[in-house]
Enzyme design. Structure first.
Site, mmCIF file in Angstrom:
data_model
loop_
_atom_site.group_PDB
_atom_site.id
_atom_site.type_symbol
_atom_site.label_atom_id
_atom_site.label_comp_id
_atom_site.label_asym_id
_atom_site.label_seq_id
_atom_site.Cartn_x
_atom_site.Cartn_y
_atom_site.Cartn_z
ATOM 1 C CG ASP A 1 -3.861 -0.509 -1.607
ATOM 2 O OD1 ASP A 1 -5.250 -0.951 -0.884
ATOM 3 O OD2 ASP A 1 -3.879 0.901 -0.837
ATOM 4 C CD GLU A 3 -3.088 6.541 3.290
ATOM 5 O OE1 GLU A 3 -2.650 7.046 3.638
ATOM 6 O OE2 GLU A 3 -3.523 5.436 3.157
ATOM 7 C CG ASP A 55 -0.085 0.394 2.068
ATOM 8 O OD1 ASP A 55 0.850 -0.731 2.241
ATOM 9 O OD2 ASP A 55 -0.345 0.509 3.616
ATOM 10 C CD1 TRP A 97 -8.218 -4.237 0.831
ATOM 11 C CD2 TRP A 97 -10.555 -3.767 -0.006
ATOM 12 N NE1 TRP A 97 -8.084 -2.780 0.888
ATOM 13 C CE2 TRP A 97 -9.138 -2.161 -0.087
ATOM 14 C CE3 TRP A 97 -11.069 -2.908 -0.670
ATOM 15 C CZ2 TRP A 97 -9.304 -1.017 0.215
ATOM 16 C CZ3 TRP A 97 -11.913 -1.864 -0.199
ATOM 17 C CH2 TRP A 97 -10.856 -1.081 -0.406
ATOM 18 N NE ARG A 132 -0.293 4.036 6.381
ATOM 19 C CZ ARG A 132 -0.825 4.633 5.455
ATOM 20 N NH1 ARG A 132 -0.866 5.832 5.826
ATOM 21 N NH2 ARG A 132 -1.785 3.862 5.387
ATOM 22 C CG HIS A 146 -1.018 4.417 -0.591
ATOM 23 N ND1 HIS A 146 -0.800 4.677 0.700
ATOM 24 C CD2 HIS A 146 -2.452 3.956 -0.096
ATOM 25 C CE1 HIS A 146 -1.181 4.109 1.312
ATOM 26 N NE2 HIS A 146 -1.842 3.526 0.903
ATOM 27 C CD GLU A 200 -1.050 -0.212 6.257
ATOM 28 O OE1 GLU A 200 -1.603 1.338 7.526
ATOM 29 O OE2 GLU A 200 -2.413 -0.152 6.301
HETATM 30 C C1 BGC Z 1 -3.867 0.513 3.888
HETATM 31 C C2 BGC Z 1 -4.801 0.705 2.508
HETATM 32 C C3 BGC Z 1 -5.593 -0.233 2.607
HETATM 33 C C4 BGC Z 1 -6.663 0.156 4.172
HETATM 34 C C5 BGC Z 1 -7.862 -0.965 3.989
HETATM 35 C C6 BGC Z 1 -4.574 0.754 4.624
HETATM 36 O O1 BGC Z 1 -4.666 0.520 5.858
HETATM 37 O O2 BGC Z 1 -2.893 1.360 3.579
HETATM 38 O O3 BGC Z 1 -4.634 1.267 1.826
HETATM 39 O O4 BGC Z 1 -6.358 -0.943 1.495
HETATM 40 O O5 BGC Z 1 -6.071 0.676 5.346
HETATM 41 O O6 BGC Z 1 -9.068 0.209 4.448
#
Ligand code: BGC
Length: 914
Positions: free
Chosen positions: A493, A764, A480, A550, A484, A785, A486
């Site tokens: 995505d 994002e 994504d 997703w 950060r 993003h 993550e």
């Molecule tokens: C991510 C997104 C992801 C989403 C789900 C986020 O924390 O960065 O890109 O698809 O969560 O809602």
């Protein structure tokens, strides 16, 4: 004589004159150039053809494979013979069983429709990996005291003697964690972040390196050091670490084949020695790298090193499923220099790389021993021009580097990566200049495949940002974001962006690999976890709560890869996973055919108006609507896949299921007037795209969508899901003009608003940084993003008109969409048959369309002109206006003429329509 016949005569003549010009090029095996260490037992071979003249088609080919690059007859293991076939992509090797570790050389020759043939092509090769687990003789080695968080990097070494001349030496390596291998003091290979990231509990990749040149006669040494990586490091939120294990480990075997045919194996085992390196104090993907050069070990991966202080290693007993690396290797791809070094208003020493990039820096410094330099990373500066890191959340992304005081020192972190444009440097000895810093851009090394350009510099910057979003987030796994805490393989995505990604780079190996992890991480009931590899559920969890848009990655992305690469095997491999996903939803929906509660994320990050400033509704789309819409879409794609794969029963089952869902959907969500769902843009887009409207109401629904866009003065209100298709659906409904208005919109919310704000990657959120330069909520505000970059696909396929008629870019559909809002728009794409170009330009009241069609393919070219007599091809009237024209269609925007052309380059010119 009719002009068409004249044309064929011309081809015949030019063909016989230039027979020597037919050639075969770009040989690939499993979508890769000379892959090393594959474990596919019947690899597929592809080639491209080039030659003089137009309309070239392959009529036959011949492939030969040998274990020797000279193709001496005793070493040829397979000859296909002359195969009468026009296929030149993904042809299956059908020779005898391939052997582990063997390198196979291959060549191809072809015949064409003009009676020409080629000589044997240049030689390409592939090399097999280890095909059976029993061939792994090495043992996992570990350090006893290595289970703490942020432990210093484990180092391992072994010396060995080579007494006979070496013909070939190959290293097979993997790790729990990340590894860096050296032989005789020299680093092996040019890959980084190895062994990459897979769903480790179920499979782990190994790499294969040719180290022949690094082995010497006499004393040798091999050494490796490890990093925490995805295996042990911090991953996902909540300070989570050691998701896969607390102890790092190395597994390596080095196979030396001597010139006399005998073999020496050097294996990781109890004879190795280990050491916790005090220099690499800490390494962590989210948090950075701490290095103390005063404690640097030197010479430890060379022979004659005094390792008396090193410890015995510990043997780990694991039954990892070791697999060859299938994706594209992660490498340092390019270097960039900072554009400036400056002081912020508050006095911080900052560096601007000029580009939001992913990778790390190389720092050059000289200073007294013990000097500590700290470098922090940030994507943006705040409205006051100060360093801003809040959006990195818990990720520290900091380098702490201690100098040894030995003169000029070059420092570069390992086992971590950062997403940044700005650096904040403290403790730097002397004056920091741009000369001291180099940015190293790191990502999966995919072959570049496409270019897009228009007359609008902002649009070109958008394309640049899309490409950099891809560079920053294609690091073995489609993530994504790269900065950060993550950086996960978020499925929504990835499905949103994969078609665009395939234009910019060859992503066939990348997604082939990742989709296997999608299937492996799918739960027994068919749920697809939100992120792949799944690190958000417990490793042994048997269920997960998926989300519509997703989880559908399991269906959409294989189908997209098939569409782009024509790779049926990928579709076949993924089919069980695709079906499991649809069956999971079917069970949830039951007799209602509505998937209630199936969408956790809705149309993620859709537009919200600022309170009290906007009278129109915001872009909200009901989650249950989204869930059922995706249920229908995935079902329809599954039916399509079943058709391609000849699974007739499934074609019927899933076509019926789709029709049933559609019926219920229309009853539930579509009014007799053609209003859909909450009447948000995304409601209309999904219903149009997924075919969920009664035929008679498509026009009405599209008109409502256009009304909404116009009422917002040509602004978007879509989130992740609606954004993917909005311009495509507008074009399909005959509103390309509206699509261009959206694309070229410069104010928020739009694609060009971030560009106007100076973005160098895709954000994002539509308003990551607001017009007053304040930021969106730091909890969810990445500046890299790729999801909204999905518009790139429309720029290539619709604006420039570079589209495929059938899966695999062989039969092309070149349909440029000129607009008065641009002077030109053009694209190129390196497809499976060669370079394709499509684009248009407006000049003196004329439209000039330039196209290029590679050999062994053809194109239907659709031009916005109402009379074939008005078209000039390469400066002349069309060769034959009657036989040539296959379509004459009218949309509410233009009247179109269709022509079919074989390979070659063509320019068409005609008057611009009003
Ligand atoms: C991510 C997104 C992801 C989403 C789900 C986020 O924390 O960065 O890109 O698809 O969560 O809602």
């Amino acid at each position: 004589m009719k002009p068409l016949k004249l044309l064929s005569l011309f081809i015949l003549i030019s063909g016989s004159v230039c027979a020597q010009n037919l050639m075969v090029k770009d040989l690939t095996c499993e979508h890769k150039i000379n892959p090393t260490g594959i474990d596919i037992i019947q690899p597929r071979l592809s080639w491209k053809i080039a030659g003089s003249g137009n309309n070239i088609l392959q009529t036959a080919y011949s492939v030969r494979v040998a274990t020797d690059p000279k193709f001496s007859s005793s070493k040829i293991i397979w000859e296909s013979g002359k195969v009468a076939s026009d296929e030149s992509s993904l042809q299956i090797y059908r020779g005898p069983a391939l052997k582990s570790s063997q390198r196979y050389f291959w060549q191809v020759k072809v015949w064409d429709n003009n009676g020409r043939s080629t000589k044997w092509s240049e030689t390409a090769f592939w090399e097999m990996g280890l095909l059976s687990p029993s061939e792994w003789k090495a043992r996992w080695i570990e350090l006893e005291d290595d289970t703490n968080r942020y432990s210093p990097s484990p180092h391992f070494r072994k010396e060995f003697t080579v007494s006979k001349p070496v013909a070939r030496a190959t290293a097979y390596v993997t790790a729990h964690g990340l590894y860096d291998l050296s032989v005789n003091g020299k680093r092996v290979g040019d890959q980084v972040m190895t062994p990459g990231w897979t769903t480790y509990g179920k499979r782990i990749q190994y790499q294969v390196y040719d180290v022949t040149d690094q082995i010497v006669k006499g004393e040798n040494a091999v050494g490796a050091f490890l990093g925490d990586g995805w295996y042990r490091g911090t991953l996902a939120w909540g300070n989570n670490w050691a998701i896969y294990g607390k102890r790092l480990g190395l597994l390596m075997q080095l196979r030396i084949i001597h010139t006399d045919g005998t073999e020496t194996l050097i294996l990781t085992d109890e004879s190795w020695k280990g050491h916790n390196d005090p220099a690499i104090r800490m390494n962590d993907i989210y948090n950075g790298y701490t290095y103390d050069a005063t404690k640097r070990l030197t010479g430890w991966s060379q022979p004659d090193y005094d390792d008396s202080g090193w410890k015995k290693v510990r043997i780990g007993n694991y039954r990892d499923n070791l697999v060859a690396s299938e994706g594209s290797p992660i490498r340092k791809i390019e270097e960039i220099k900072p554009v400036k070094v400056f002081r912020s208003p508050k006095g911080s020493l900052l560096v601007d790389m000029g580009q939001n990039m992913v990778g790390w820096i190389r720092l050059k410094a000289s200073g007294p021993r013990g000097t500590v330099i700290k470098v922090r990373h940030a994507e943006v500066l705040d409205k006051f021009g100060e360093f801003y890191t809040e959006n990195l959340r818990a990720a520290k992304v900091q380098l702490t580097l201690t100098l040894a005081g030995t003169g000029e020192e070059i420092l570069e972190p390992r086992f971590t990566f950062m997403g940044f444009r700005y650096l904040e440097v403290t403790g730097f000895p002397g004056t920091l200049t741009t000369d001291n810093i180099t940015g190293i851009v790191v990502h999966s090394d995919m072959q570049k495949s496409g270019t897009y350009e228009s007359s609008n510099p902002l649009l070109n910057q958008l394309q640049h940002n899309i490409v950099w979003g891809q560079k920053g987030n294609f690091l073995d796994v489609p993530t994504d974001c790269p900065q950060r805490d993550e950086r996960l393989g978020w499925t929504g995505d990835a499905q949103a962006f994969c078609r665009t990604a395939a234009f910019n780079y060859n992503v066939a190996p990348f997604f082939t690999k990742w989709l296997k992890d999608v299937a492996l991480d799918q739960k027994p009931g068919g749920e697809v976890p939100d992120v792949i590899p799944d690190v958000l559920n417990k490793q042994d969890a048997t269920t997960a709560q998926p989300s519509a848009g997703w989880g559908d990655v399991a269906v959409i992305t294989p189908w997209t890869m098939y569409t782009v690469y024509g790779d049926k095997q990928l579709l076949e491999n993924q089919y069980p996973s695709m079906k499991k996903w649809v069956e999971y939803i079917r069970k949830k929906a039951g007799d209602t055919y509505l998937w209630k509660g199936g969408s956790k994320y809705g149309d993620w990050l859709f537009y919200h108006p600022p309170v009290n400033s906007h009278t129109a509704a915001d872009g909200y789309t009901e989650p249950d609507f989204i869930a059922t819409a995706y249920f229908a879409y995935s079902t329809s794609l599954l039916a399509e896949a079943a058709r391609v794969l000849g699974k007739t029963d499934d074609v019927k089952t899933y076509t019926d299921l789709y029709n049933k869902i559609k019926e219920v959907f229309i009853r539930e969500y579509v009014t007799p007037a053609g209003r859909v769902g909450t009447c948000s843009q995304t409601s209309y887009i999904l219903a149009l795209k997924f075919g969920l409207l009664p035929d008679g109401l498509r026009d009405e629904a599209a008109a409502f969508l256009v009304n909404d866009i116009r009422s917002r003065r040509n602004h978007l209100s879509t989130g992740f899901l609606g954004t993917i298709y909005i311009c495509h659906e507008l074009t399909r409904a005959g509103y390309t003009d509206v699509a261009y208005d959206l694309l070229l919109q410069e104010t928020y919310p739009s694609w060009l608003y971030p560009v106007k704000m100076g973005a160098t990657t895709i954000w994002e959120r539509w308003d990551g940084q607001k017009t007053d330069s304040t930021f969106q909520d730091a909890g969810m505000n990445s500046f890299n993003h790729y999801a909204y970059g999905a518009i790139g696909d429309w720029m290539y396929r619709v604006s420039a008109g570079l589209e495929t008629r059938d899966p695999g870019y062989r039969h092309l559909l070149l349909r440029p969409h000129p607009t008065k809002k641009l002077e030109y728009s053009k694209a190129t794409y390196e497809g499976p048959y060669g370079t394709i170009a499509s684009g248009w330009e407006r000049k003196d009241g004329k439209i000039i369309v330039n196209v290029k069609i590679p050999a062994n393919s053809d194109a239907t070219i659709i031009l916005p002109v109402n009379d074939p007599a008005k078209i000039r091809q390469n400066g002349l009237p069309l060769p034959d206006v009657k036989d040539d024209i296959i379509i004459a269609e009218e949309t509410n925007e233009s009247i179109n003429i269709g022509l079919v052309r074989g390979s070659g380059e063509y320019t068409f010119e005609f008057d611009e329509q009003n």
